[in-house]
Scaffold this motif. Structure first.
Motif, PDB file in Angstrom:
ATOM      1  N   PHE A 148       1.848  -2.903  -9.246  1.00 41.31           N
ATOM      2  CA  PHE A 148       1.367  -3.231  -7.904  1.00 41.31           C
ATOM      3  C   PHE A 148       1.808  -2.171  -6.894  1.00 41.31           C
ATOM      4  O   PHE A 148       1.022  -1.732  -6.051  1.00 41.31           O
ATOM      5  N   GLU A 149       3.075  -1.742  -7.004  1.00 43.90           N
ATOM      6  CA  GLU A 149       3.573  -0.750  -6.050  1.00 43.90           C
ATOM      7  C   GLU A 149       2.941   0.617  -6.282  1.00 43.90           C
ATOM      8  O   GLU A 149       2.668   1.353  -5.319  1.00 43.90           O
ATOM      9  N   VAL A 150       2.710   0.964  -7.529  1.00 43.49           N
ATOM     10  CA  VAL A 150       2.045   2.238  -7.833  1.00 43.49           C
ATOM     11  C   VAL A 150       0.630   2.248  -7.260  1.00 43.49           C
ATOM     12  O   VAL A 150       0.206   3.208  -6.605  1.00 43.49           O
ATOM     13  N   GLN A 151      -0.112   1.160  -7.487  1.00 42.88           N
ATOM     14  CA  GLN A 151      -1.484   1.089  -6.974  1.00 42.88           C
ATOM     15  C   GLN A 151      -1.498   1.088  -5.449  1.00 42.88           C
ATOM     16  O   GLN A 151      -2.358   1.713  -4.821  1.00 42.88           O
ATOM     17  N   SER A 152      -0.531   0.386  -4.843  1.00 42.75           N
ATOM     18  CA  SER A 152      -0.446   0.354  -3.375  1.00 42.75           C
ATOM     19  C   SER A 152      -0.180   1.750  -2.819  1.00 42.75           C
ATOM     20  O   SER A 152      -0.753   2.150  -1.798  1.00 42.75           O
ATOM     21  N   LEU A 153       0.687   2.489  -3.495  1.00 46.52           N
ATOM     22  CA  LEU A 153       1.018   3.837  -3.047  1.00 46.52           C
ATOM     23  C   LEU A 153      -0.183   4.777  -3.197  1.00 46.52           C
ATOM     24  O   LEU A 153      -0.519   5.535  -2.271  1.00 46.52           O
ATOM     25  N   LEU A 154      -0.858   4.712  -4.348  1.00 45.83           N
ATOM     26  CA  LEU A 154      -2.035   5.559  -4.558  1.00 45.83           C
ATOM     27  C   LEU A 154      -3.134   5.226  -3.551  1.00 45.83           C
ATOM     28  O   LEU A 154      -3.824   6.116  -3.044  1.00 45.83           O
ATOM     29  N   GLN A 155      -3.282   3.947  -3.270  1.00 46.48           N
ATOM     30  CA  GLN A 155      -4.294   3.517  -2.300  1.00 46.48           C
ATOM     31  C   GLN A 155      -3.956   4.049  -0.901  1.00 46.48           C
ATOM     32  O   GLN A 155      -4.834   4.560  -0.195  1.00 46.48           O
ATOM     33  N   ARG A 156      -2.689   3.960  -0.520  1.00 42.38           N
ATOM     34  CA  ARG A 156      -2.278   4.439   0.798  1.00 42.38           C
ATOM     35  C   ARG A 156      -2.459   5.951   0.914  1.00 42.38           C
ATOM     36  O   ARG A 156      -2.773   6.478   1.991  1.00 42.38           O
ATOM     37  N   LEU A 157      -2.291   6.660  -0.202  1.00 36.93           N
ATOM     38  CA  LEU A 157      -2.446   8.121  -0.209  1.00 36.93           C
ATOM     39  C   LEU A 157      -3.903   8.549  -0.397  1.00 36.93           C
ATOM     40  O   LEU A 157      -4.199   9.747  -0.462  1.00 36.93           O
ATOM     41  N   GLN A 158      -4.789   7.547  -0.510  1.00 32.63           N
ATOM     42  CA  GLN A 158      -6.226   7.783  -0.733  1.00 32.63           C
ATOM     43  C   GLN A 158      -6.468   8.572  -2.028  1.00 32.63           C
ATOM     44  O   GLN A 158      -7.308   9.461  -2.104  1.00 32.63           O
ATOM     45  N   LEU A 159      -5.683   8.216  -3.044  1.00 36.21           N
ATOM     46  CA  LEU A 159      -5.795   8.876  -4.345  1.00 36.21           C
ATOM     47  C   LEU A 159      -6.137   7.890  -5.460  1.00 36.21           C
ATOM     48  O   LEU A 159      -6.072   8.239  -6.640  1.00 36.21           O
ATOM     49  N   GLU A 160      -6.513   6.667  -5.076  1.00 42.36           N
ATOM     50  CA  GLU A 160      -6.758   5.627  -6.073  1.00 42.36           C
ATOM     51  C   GLU A 160      -7.864   6.019  -7.044  1.00 42.36           C
ATOM     52  O   GLU A 160      -7.790   5.739  -8.246  1.00 42.36           O
ATOM     53  N   ASP A 161      -8.902   6.692  -6.540  1.00 45.58           N
ATOM     54  CA  ASP A 161     -10.030   7.066  -7.404  1.00 45.58           C
ATOM     55  C   ASP A 161      -9.704   8.256  -8.300  1.00 45.58           C
ATOM     56  O   ASP A 161     -10.493   8.619  -9.170  1.00 45.58           O
ATOM     57  N   LYS A 162      -8.529   8.855  -8.092  1.00 41.70           N
ATOM     58  CA  LYS A 162      -8.136  10.024  -8.908  1.00 41.70           C
ATOM     59  C   LYS A 162      -6.944   9.703  -9.808  1.00 41.70           C
ATOM     60  O   LYS A 162      -6.286  10.602 -10.310  1.00 41.70           O
ATOM     61  N   ARG A 163      -6.680   8.413 -10.013  1.00 49.30           N
ATOM     62  CA  ARG A 163      -5.477   8.029 -10.749  1.00 49.30           C
ATOM     63  C   ARG A 163      -5.451   8.564 -12.179  1.00 49.30           C
ATOM     64  O   ARG A 163      -4.383   8.826 -12.730  1.00 49.30           O
TER      65      ARG A 163
END
Length: 693
Positions: free
Chosen positions: A317-332
């Motif tokens: 959850f924290e990893v996804q939240s961080l990637l989402q905040r960094l606008q990198l979720e689609d590049k995970r």
């Protein structure tokens, strides 16, 4: 530029980060630092070194030098070295530690003492920084004082025309001491410091808040997002901007990484969880689990008292939240390609060793980076330049400034704020991925004590832990679980059994989850080689874990040698409630009944006392005091050993105080003599600790 050798010995990266900060500042002060890890023997040679030496050393375990310094310490402790082996060496040393532990800053103290024994002399006083109150309280003034000390060293060298001989050393040290504050007293001095005073040794930057609203800040209480007068109006001394050094490229990739990609200096074993048992009742304040690992198909070996490490991931959850905040979720799933910038100003810049080559962004944030780490001031300083809102920029500047030290401690360090907390608070902060990879430390494996004996459980390894839960108040109040214990709890949920002690195996067919473990460097927390030596074990809560291994081992030894001479085994155990969290209750009764355990003394801190003894023995240290005569006899007259396992912050100190009082009373001496007696027991490895904070 005048050169000095700069060595660091680090366990989790703090000593390295501080050494790099010294290296960066050196240029501005007219010096050139030759920076190396203390383990890189091929890059420096102290036997022939003519430049002054600066060493930054952390402490690990219960007072050991970090793993990177073990070989170095072993070499300088060679008894055949002459007393003038380092007579040519002039050095300054900064030790890092935590005063919650008995052996505070011992990693640095070991090296410091041995340098002195081998003829080396200080050109600058040793500093001892305490992570319990904030390393920066000593680190920052120590670094500020280093530059005048180095200038004085080189001035004296120039006057004498060569390196000063030992006869000049004491006068030079006295001169430097007269010019510099004693670093050991800096913690108290800084608390009284006038925040408006300017320090010429620190980069000064005057910052004003151009976006002040019509409502005065003084109308509010200070918080993570806002300050109050005088800080809100102060000119700020902020750190120099750390130079960036990583070039990051994201590339679409179909590659699949596994947990085995995690980089470790120790061998990694992937083992299945064969059993998990809840040792506490559902209404206990803390939930305690026992996990059994099947190591039968590996060459992993251990003995009672050993510890091992579990390689764990960050919360999904924290990893996804961080990637989402960094606008990198689609590049995970993109592959991360790293290079050192060709034009970087960072001296000795290198790729982070804890990030494997060509792995996905998701993998790096899940398995490689400590995203829960408390951001250091240098990280906050770097975030300033990627924050667009004026008020937010000012607040980040305050938090990393000298004047904002109290706010940093209160709202970042003590509140346990992590990067995600900051990014969800300072919404205009948009740091690049490269900055995070430069500043987030390695995700450390979590250590656990072995709670079994391989004689008793062949091919198995047991360990015990509380599911850590805490209230994070950095932003909104959020309940978080420990990185490793929270993950383990969810992992074993499908195979978890209640503590029924049934002999039959669970009939459910569930695929056993696997975890990766690695051995810990051997320690001395082991049973005496001579089984006739009496031992005292002190282990409240999960601190009982290694002692279950001790007792299982002793039972098997007594079965194998029925006519053997076995010493007494005392156990002081404590918990909150007799009926909720009395761990291993049936097992302890078994050991007591069969004469393996000769004395069992249990304290219940939250139950209403029953009888006079329980009324006066709320905690383990109280029970130790109640049986002080017997404890003193074992330690002072029967050559016995005492083992303490558990909480360092309160229990270990209270037990130590109880022992001081008991010994003082029994031998009729003062506290100082009793403390010397305990110090001797520690030196003789008869007073051993396995403690944590």
């Amino acid at each position: 530029m005048r050169r000095f050798l700069l060595l660091y010995a680090t366990q989790q990266g703090q000593a390295k980060a501080i050494a790099e900060e010294i290296c960066e500042q050196a240029v501005a002060h007219g010096f050139s630092a030759d920076l190396h890890c203390i383990s890189e023997f091929n890059k420096y040679d102290l036997k022939t070194e003519t430049a002054p030496l600066v060493v930054v050393v952390s402490t690990t375990g219960t007072g050991d030098p970090p793993d990177t310094a073990r070989k170095f310490v072993k070499e300088i402790q060679n008894k055949t070295l002459p007393v003038d082996f380092f007579a040519h060496l002039r050095y300054g040393l900064l030790g890092l530690g935590n005063s919650e532990y008995t052996y505070f800053c011992n990693g640095g103290k070991i090296i410091d003492k041995r340098f002195q024994e081998l003829g080396a002399r200080h050109f600058y006083d040793t500093g001892h920084a305490d992570d319990c109150v904030g390393l920066e309280l000593v680190v920052e003034p120590w670094i500020a004082g280093l530059w005048p000390a180095l200038r004085e060293h080189f001035r004296q060298e120039q006057i004498s025309g060569a390196l000063p001989m030992a006869s000049h050393a004491s006068s030079r040290i006295d001169l430097v001491k007269s010019e510099l504050l004693n670093v050991e007293s800096q913690v108290e001095l800084l608390r009284l410091d006038d925040s408006g005073r300017k320090d010429p040794e620190v980069l000064k930057q005057n910052v004003v808040n151009s976006n002040q609203s019509s409502v005065s800040v003084e109308d509010f209480e200070s918080s993570l997002t806002r300050s109050v007068y005088p800080l809100s109006q102060a000119s700020l001394n902020i750190p120099a901007l750390p130079p960036d050094y990583l070039q990051v490229q994201l590339q679409e990739s179909l590659g699949q990484e596994s947990q085995a990609s995690v980089i470790s200096a120790d061998p990694i074993f992937q083992v299945p969880i064969s059993k998990a048992v809840q040792l506490t009742t559902n209404d206990a304040i803390k939930t305690t689990l026992l996990v059994e690992l099947d190591i039968s198909k590996t060459d992993f070996s251990y003995q009672p008292g050993d510890a091992f490490s579990v390689i764990c991931p960050n919360s999904d959850f924290e990893v996804q939240s961080l990637l989402q905040r960094l606008q990198l979720e689609d590049k995970r799933e993109h592959c991360v390609l790293l290079k050192v910038k060709a034009d970087t100003k960072k001296k000795g810049a290198a790729l982070p060793q804890h990030i494997p080559a060509r792995c996905s962004l998701q993998f790096i944030f899940t398995w490689c980076l400590e995203i829960r780490a408390i951001p250091k001031k240098a990280f906050l300083r770097a975030l300033v330049d990627y924050t667009s809102d004026g008020a937010e920029k000012r607040r980040l500047q305050e938090l990393c400034s000298k004047q904002g030290a109290a706010d940093y401690n209160r709202f970042v360090r003590d509140a346990g704020a992590c990067l995600l907390d900051l990014l969800l608070t300072f919404l205009s902060c948009q740091p690049p991925l490269s900055l995070l990879l430069e500043h987030l430390p390695k995700l450390q494996p979590r250590p656990y004590s072995c709670a079994s004996s391989s004689l008793f459980h062949p091919g198995k390894l047991h360990f015990v832990f509380n599911i850590v839960e805490f209230l994070s108040t950095a932003t909104a109040e959020v309940v978080r679980k420990g990185v490793c214990t929270g993950w383990l709890a969810s992992l074993v949920a499908s195979v978890l059994q209640p503590d029924t002690h049934a002999s039959h195996e669970d009939s459910r067919q569930v695929l056993a989850p696997k975890i990766s473990i690695c051995p810990r460097t051997t320690n001395s927390f082991h049973l005496p080689n001579d089984p006739s030596i009496p031992i005292i074990m002190v282990g409240p809560g999960t601190g009982i874990a290694p002692f279950i291994g001790f007792l299982q081992h002793r039972e098997k030894l007594q079965e194998q040698h029925p006519d053997g001479n076995f010493g007494a085994m005392w156990l002081f155990f404590g918990c909150r409630h007799k009926d909720r969290d009395y761990l291993f209750r049936k097992e302890l009764r078994h050991f007591l009944k069969h004469g393996i355990l000769t004395h069992l003394k249990v304290s219940f801190s939250r139950d209403a006392p029953v009888g006079e003894e329980e009324a006066s023995a709320k905690y383990v240290q109280d029970n130790i005091q109640l049986h002080g005569k017997q404890v003193a006899r074992v330690l002072l007259h029967e050559n016995g050993c005492i083992y303490v396992c558990g909480d360092a912050k309160n229990m270990a100190k209270d037990v130590n105080d109880a022992l001081v009082e008991i010994i003082s009373k029994e031998v009729g001496g003062d506290r100082l003599e009793a403390m010397k007696t305990l110090a001797t027991l520690k030196e003789e490895k008869r007073y051993l600790q396995d403690i944590w904070s």
